[in-house]
Design a protein around this motif. Sequence first.
Motif, PDB file in Angstrom:
ATOM      1  N   THR A  63       0.860  -1.182   0.000  1.00 57.77           N
ATOM      2  CA  THR A  63       0.000   0.000   0.000  1.00 57.77           C
ATOM      3  C   THR A  63       0.895   1.231   0.000  1.00 57.77           C
ATOM      4  N   VAL A  64       0.366   2.334  -0.465  1.00 55.52           N
ATOM      5  CA  VAL A  64       1.142   3.572  -0.468  1.00 55.52           C
ATOM      6  C   VAL A  64       1.494   3.976   0.957  1.00 55.52           C
ATOM      7  N   SER A  65       0.601   3.700   1.899  1.00 54.29           N
ATOM      8  CA  SER A  65       0.875   4.031   3.297  1.00 54.29           C
ATOM      9  C   SER A  65       2.098   3.286   3.816  1.00 54.29           C
ATOM     10  N   LEU A  66       2.197   1.991   3.503  1.00 52.83           N
ATOM     11  CA  LEU A  66       3.350   1.214   3.952  1.00 52.83           C
ATOM     12  C   LEU A  66       4.628   1.684   3.272  1.00 52.83           C
ATOM     13  N   VAL A  67       4.556   1.978   1.987  1.00 49.11           N
ATOM     14  CA  VAL A  67       5.734   2.479   1.271  1.00 49.11           C
ATOM     15  C   VAL A  67       6.197   3.801   1.885  1.00 49.11           C
ATOM     16  N   ASN A  68       5.259   4.652   2.230  1.00 51.99           N
ATOM     17  CA  ASN A  68       5.599   5.931   2.855  1.00 51.99           C
ATOM     18  C   ASN A  68       6.322   5.712   4.186  1.00 51.99           C
ATOM     19  N   LYS A  69       5.838   4.764   4.992  1.00 53.07           N
ATOM     20  CA  LYS A  69       6.491   4.472   6.269  1.00 53.07           C
ATOM     21  C   LYS A  69       7.902   3.942   6.051  1.00 53.07           C
ATOM     22  N   TRP A  70       8.061   3.114   5.028  1.00 49.44           N
ATOM     23  CA  TRP A  70       9.377   2.572   4.708  1.00 49.44           C
ATOM     24  C   TRP A  70      10.346   3.671   4.277  1.00 49.44           C
ATOM     25  N   GLU A  71       9.892   4.552   3.396  1.00 51.24           N
ATOM     26  CA  GLU A  71      10.767   5.625   2.925  1.00 51.24           C
ATOM     27  C   GLU A  71      11.150   6.559   4.066  1.00 51.24           C
TER      28      GLU A  71
END
Length: 228
Positions: A63-71
Amino acid sequence: MAAEIQPEHESLTLRIDGRHPLSPEVVAAVGAVCDSAEDRAGRTSVVVRVSGVPHASWSSDLTVSLVNKWERALRRLEGLPALTIAVADGACGGTALDALLATDYRIATESVRLVVPVESGATWPGMALYRLAGRAANATAVRRAVLYGTPVEAADALALHLVDELTDDVPGALARAVERTGAVSGTELAIRRQLMFDASVTSFEDALGVHLAACDRALRRSIAEVDA
């Protein structure tokens, strides 16, 4: 995927396996290492061991939310008040490539290959592309990696400064890197790293004040050490 928290006099170790898809556990592992490094106020180094490339359909549950947390977790790793050293082995893609490019000093074995994952007929447009382009945007090997997913082989990675060292003696290279780069740590290391990052996007006039402030802090610290 794991964060290993050693005694205070030893390095912290983060292991990232690019074969596995991005998950909350991976984000948490990066966060745990960052927490520990910050608690030690820079009196440590962080060793990030990376390898592996994603399997097919690796992004199916993203999800974009998870990718954002990763970045954001990677950005925190990138700005730590501690030296970060990557050790890369074999093909590195996905989370492994992301973490590799977020470190200060990158050691690789001769077998290393940097791989931008391909999903649904296109390369993954994460921040690895940003970091690759920031270091060598005009290089043929990087353009091919970003546009087509063509692996960057070890020799090109070294020539383009995507890795700092190729070796068949990883323990020796790691020990030398820690010794060679151990003179500056803590907040002062983080400040100098940020000054370097900002240099390519900041005019001389805008940068001058920030550099003068850093010089002033250095002089005050020197005076305090003499008086101590």
